[in-house]
Write a protein that holds these residues in place. Structure first.
Motif, PDB file in Angstrom:
ATOM      1  N   LEU A  74      27.200 -27.140  24.577  1.00 35.23           N
ATOM      2  CA  LEU A  74      28.188 -25.939  24.618  1.00 35.23           C
ATOM      3  C   LEU A  74      27.908 -24.898  25.583  1.00 35.23           C
ATOM      4  CD1 LEU A  74      28.300 -25.037  20.717  1.00 35.23           C
ATOM      5  CD2 LEU A  74      30.065 -26.201  21.959  1.00 35.23           C
ATOM      6  N   GLU A  75      29.053 -24.801  26.435  1.00 34.65           N
ATOM      7  CA  GLU A  75      29.036 -23.742  27.338  1.00 34.65           C
ATOM      8  C   GLU A  75      28.620 -22.580  26.515  1.00 34.65           C
ATOM      9  OE1 GLU A  75      28.896 -24.329  30.634  1.00 34.65           O
ATOM     10  OE2 GLU A  75      29.830 -26.388  30.481  1.00 34.65           O
ATOM     11  N   ASP A  76      28.232 -21.346  27.422  1.00 40.21           N
ATOM     12  CA  ASP A  76      28.014 -20.240  26.982  1.00 40.21           C
ATOM     13  C   ASP A  76      29.282 -19.684  26.184  1.00 40.21           C
ATOM     14  OD1 ASP A  76      25.504 -20.502  27.925  1.00 40.21           O
ATOM     15  OD2 ASP A  76      25.590 -18.868  29.454  1.00 40.21           O
ATOM     16  N   ASP A  77      30.395 -19.472  26.784  1.00 42.23           N
ATOM     17  CA  ASP A  77      31.638 -19.070  25.977  1.00 42.23           C
ATOM     18  C   ASP A  77      32.002 -19.680  24.853  1.00 42.23           C
ATOM     19  OD1 ASP A  77      32.303 -21.473  27.762  1.00 42.23           O
ATOM     20  OD2 ASP A  77      34.128 -20.126  28.412  1.00 42.23           O
ATOM     21  N   GLU A  78      31.583 -21.179  24.862  1.00 38.23           N
ATOM     22  CA  GLU A  78      32.086 -21.924  23.546  1.00 38.23           C
ATOM     23  C   GLU A  78      31.070 -21.574  22.656  1.00 38.23           C
ATOM     24  OE1 GLU A  78      33.889 -25.858  26.055  1.00 38.23           O
ATOM     25  OE2 GLU A  78      31.566 -25.633  25.315  1.00 38.23           O
ATOM     26  N   ALA A  79      29.830 -21.526  23.037  1.00 38.35           N
ATOM     27  CA  ALA A  79      28.929 -21.129  22.114  1.00 38.35           C
ATOM     28  C   ALA A  79      29.267 -19.669  21.202  1.00 38.35           C
ATOM     29  CB  ALA A  79      27.335 -20.761  22.386  1.00 38.35           C
ATOM     30  N   ILE A  80      29.684 -18.641  22.100  1.00 39.55           N
ATOM     31  CA  ILE A  80      30.025 -17.389  21.632  1.00 39.55           C
ATOM     32  C   ILE A  80      31.263 -17.607  20.609  1.00 39.55           C
ATOM     33  CG2 ILE A  80      30.815 -14.875  22.079  1.00 39.55           C
ATOM     34  CD1 ILE A  80      28.964 -15.243  24.826  1.00 39.55           C
ATOM     35  N   ALA A  81      32.220 -18.202  21.281  1.00 40.27           N
ATOM     36  CA  ALA A  81      33.642 -18.432  20.396  1.00 40.27           C
ATOM     37  C   ALA A  81      33.451 -19.134  18.949  1.00 40.27           C
ATOM     38  CB  ALA A  81      34.525 -19.376  21.161  1.00 40.27           C
ATOM     39  N   THR A  82      32.269 -19.916  19.021  1.00 42.11           N
ATOM     40  CA  THR A  82      31.926 -20.669  17.635  1.00 42.11           C
ATOM     41  C   THR A  82      31.139 -19.652  16.942  1.00 42.11           C
ATOM     42  OG1 THR A  82      31.585 -22.784  18.739  1.00 42.11           O
ATOM     43  CG2 THR A  82      30.548 -22.701  16.810  1.00 42.11           C
ATOM     44  N   GLN A  83      30.217 -18.972  17.300  1.00 41.24           N
ATOM     45  CA  GLN A  83      29.719 -17.686  16.509  1.00 41.24           C
ATOM     46  C   GLN A  83      30.691 -16.926  16.073  1.00 41.24           C
ATOM     47  OE1 GLN A  83      26.435 -16.082  16.593  1.00 41.24           O
ATOM     48  NE2 GLN A  83      25.313 -17.876  16.650  1.00 41.24           N
ATOM     49  N   ILE A  84      31.869 -16.360  16.761  1.00 36.48           N
ATOM     50  CA  ILE A  84      32.820 -15.448  16.501  1.00 36.48           C
ATOM     51  C   ILE A  84      33.479 -16.087  15.347  1.00 36.48           C
ATOM     52  CG2 ILE A  84      34.964 -14.393  16.925  1.00 36.48           C
ATOM     53  CD1 ILE A  84      33.773 -13.838  19.794  1.00 36.48           C
ATOM     54  N   ALA A  85      33.893 -17.353  15.572  1.00 31.77           N
ATOM     55  CA  ALA A  85      34.736 -18.043  14.353  1.00 31.77           C
ATOM     56  C   ALA A  85      34.104 -18.159  13.084  1.00 31.77           C
ATOM     57  CB  ALA A  85      35.143 -19.274  14.803  1.00 31.77           C
ATOM     58  N   LEU A  86      32.761 -18.429  13.209  1.00 25.84           N
ATOM     59  CA  LEU A  86      32.011 -18.926  11.966  1.00 25.84           C
ATOM     60  C   LEU A  86      31.658 -17.328  11.277  1.00 25.84           C
ATOM     61  CD1 LEU A  86      29.671 -21.573  12.942  1.00 25.84           C
ATOM     62  CD2 LEU A  86      31.193 -21.661  11.465  1.00 25.84           C
ATOM     63  N   THR A  87      31.408 -16.380  12.147  1.00 24.56           N
ATOM     64  CA  THR A  87      31.170 -15.002  11.524  1.00 24.56           C
ATOM     65  C   THR A  87      32.521 -14.362  10.916  1.00 24.56           C
ATOM     66  OG1 THR A  87      29.539 -14.432  13.262  1.00 24.56           O
ATOM     67  CG2 THR A  87      30.618 -12.621  11.994  1.00 24.56           C
ATOM     68  N   LEU A 119      21.302 -16.145  25.302  1.00 26.33           N
ATOM     69  CA  LEU A 119      22.575 -15.528  24.499  1.00 26.33           C
ATOM     70  C   LEU A 119      22.325 -14.876  23.317  1.00 26.33           C
ATOM     71  CD1 LEU A 119      24.761 -18.885  24.618  1.00 26.33           C
ATOM     72  CD2 LEU A 119      25.011 -16.937  25.901  1.00 26.33           C
ATOM     73  N   LEU A 120      21.045 -14.994  22.719  1.00 27.30           N
ATOM     74  CA  LEU A 120      20.923 -14.301  21.522  1.00 27.30           C
ATOM     75  C   LEU A 120      21.115 -12.891  21.270  1.00 27.30           C
ATOM     76  CD1 LEU A 120      17.431 -16.076  20.261  1.00 27.30           C
ATOM     77  CD2 LEU A 120      19.918 -15.963  19.024  1.00 27.30           C
ATOM     78  N   PRO A 121      20.599 -12.108  22.484  1.00 26.53           N
ATOM     79  CA  PRO A 121      20.947 -10.705  22.543  1.00 26.53           C
ATOM     80  C   PRO A 121      22.507 -10.449  22.197  1.00 26.53           C
ATOM     81  CG  PRO A 121      19.320 -10.980  24.140  1.00 26.53           C
ATOM     82  CD  PRO A 121      19.797 -12.226  23.362  1.00 26.53           C
ATOM     83  N   GLN A 122      23.093 -10.986  23.009  1.00 22.69           N
ATOM     84  CA  GLN A 122      24.774 -10.910  23.124  1.00 22.69           C
ATOM     85  C   GLN A 122      25.233 -11.038  21.776  1.00 22.69           C
ATOM     86  OE1 GLN A 122      26.516 -12.793  26.485  1.00 22.69           O
ATOM     87  NE2 GLN A 122      28.472 -12.191  26.061  1.00 22.69           N
ATOM     88  N   THR A 123      25.037 -12.314  21.247  1.00 20.74           N
ATOM     89  CA  THR A 123      25.687 -12.481  19.979  1.00 20.74           C
ATOM     90  C   THR A 123      25.288 -12.099  18.887  1.00 20.74           C
ATOM     91  OG1 THR A 123      23.812 -14.573  19.626  1.00 20.74           O
ATOM     92  CG2 THR A 123      26.039 -15.166  20.734  1.00 20.74           C
ATOM     93  N   LEU A 124      24.011 -11.636  18.878  1.00 19.27           N
ATOM     94  CA  LEU A 124      23.496 -10.552  17.923  1.00 19.27           C
ATOM     95  C   LEU A 124      23.939  -9.271  17.942  1.00 19.27           C
ATOM     96  CD1 LEU A 124      19.655 -11.760  17.486  1.00 19.27           C
ATOM     97  CD2 LEU A 124      21.439 -11.897  16.143  1.00 19.27           C
TER      98      LEU A 124
END
Length: 316
Positions: A74-87, A119-124
């Motif tokens: 996953l690209e960085d923005d794809e990983a963040i988008a996946t995190q948001i969708a699951l959240t 990416l952990l600090p950004q997503t958390l």
């Protein structure tokens, strides 16, 4: 990171979108020759990625599903988008074991283990600073969604028990057409074999879903889309109400976010609103949320609202 490694990761990222790429397009994307692309594709195959080649004009490269799939990139923005969708999905109410909400929460916890440290600090921070409010909605079993999705794709007849209101579960036999998500509820649009007509079923009311081995031929839906057919069904038995609202379309949408609305902006900054309601009391609630509005039709509802307002004003 070496140029070869970076190029391989870019190639894998492109192929994991699922589309087929001509060799020339991949070469331009990677800044390499088509011969280099062919070598890189062979490397991916050596790592276990099932890349299919379709030769000839119009051919190209495509990543297909194999018996075992190597890790997803996953690209960085794809990983963040996946995190948001699951959240967001994991914050829905009714987190019963095995529900879609529960599955999303478990998947999110697993994804956390594989995120790169950068990416952990950004997503958390994103999740800690995010509050989500969902209205109550009936839970849906992810396995039911998957089972019906497979039956739709393979065109297989489905049997299930269906409870509607106070009516006990009755067995239905249908040809599934589409699954729909509308107003926080999941629906199945299907041809009912016993009733000889199109019907819409709520997934949370379906029990004992079983997919048969019997195929069926595709039918033409008598509507412009599945959602249009669902909306027509939801409006059945309701009263059409027309309002003249002193405000913009955005004002109306913000006031009634969960209503099925037909909106038309006028030149005077007013909005013509059409909605379908089960009774005049629902109109009272809508008017309380909206900017100043005039009831255009039906006259019976205007009379009921006027009488209601007079009773409120007369109350000491």
């Amino acid at each position: 990171m070496s140029d070869v490694t970076r190029r391989m990761l870019d190639l894998l990222s492109a192929l994991q979108t699922g589309r087929e790429y001509p060799g020339s397009e991949l070469a331009a994307l990677l800044g390499a020759s088509e011969r280099t692309v062919r070598r890189d594709v062979e490397r991916l195959r050596g790592y276990g990625y099932p890349v299919r080649t379709r030769p000839g004009p119009g051919g190209g490269y495509r990543l297909v599903a194999g018996q075992s799939m190597p890790p997803l990139l996953l690209e960085d923005d794809e990983a963040i988008a996946t995190q948001i969708a699951l959240t967001v999905t994991g914050a829905m109410p009714q987190r019963s074991p095995g529900s879609l909400t529960d599955a999303a929460a478990r998947a999110l916890a697993k994804l956390d283990q594989f995120l790169p440290e950068r990416l952990l600090p950004q997503t958390l921070s994103l999740r800690e600073g995010l509050d989500i409010a969902w209205p109550e909605a009936p839970p849906v079993d992810p396995s039911a969604l998957a089972m019906l999705g497979g039956a739709i794709r393979r065109r297989r007849i489905v049997r299930f028990g269906y409870a509607e209101g106070t009516t006990p579960g009755v067995e239905r036999r249908v040809e599934p057409y589409r699954q729909l998500h509308r107003h926080l509820r999941w629906y199945l649009l299907a041809w009912d074999l016993d009733r000889g007509d199109w019907r819409t079923f709520r997934l949370d009311r379906m029990r004992g879903i079983a997919v048969s081995t019997f195929p069926f031929a595709a039918r033409e839906l008598p509507a412009e889309s599945s959602i249009a057919h669902l909306d027509a069904g939801l409006r059945r038995g309701r009263t059409r109400v027309v309002l003249d609202v002193q405000g913009s379309i955005a004002d109306v949408r913000n006031a009634l976010p969960w209503e099925d609305l037909e909106l038309e902006q006028s030149e005077e900054g007013r909005t013509r609103v059409v909605l379908h309601l089960p009774g005049w009391t629902w109109l009272a609630q809508a008017l309380a949320a909206l900017p100043p509005a005039r009831i255009v039709e039906p006259a019976a509802y205007a009379s009921r609202i006027r009488d209601f307002a007079e009773r409120l004003l007369a109350t000491p």
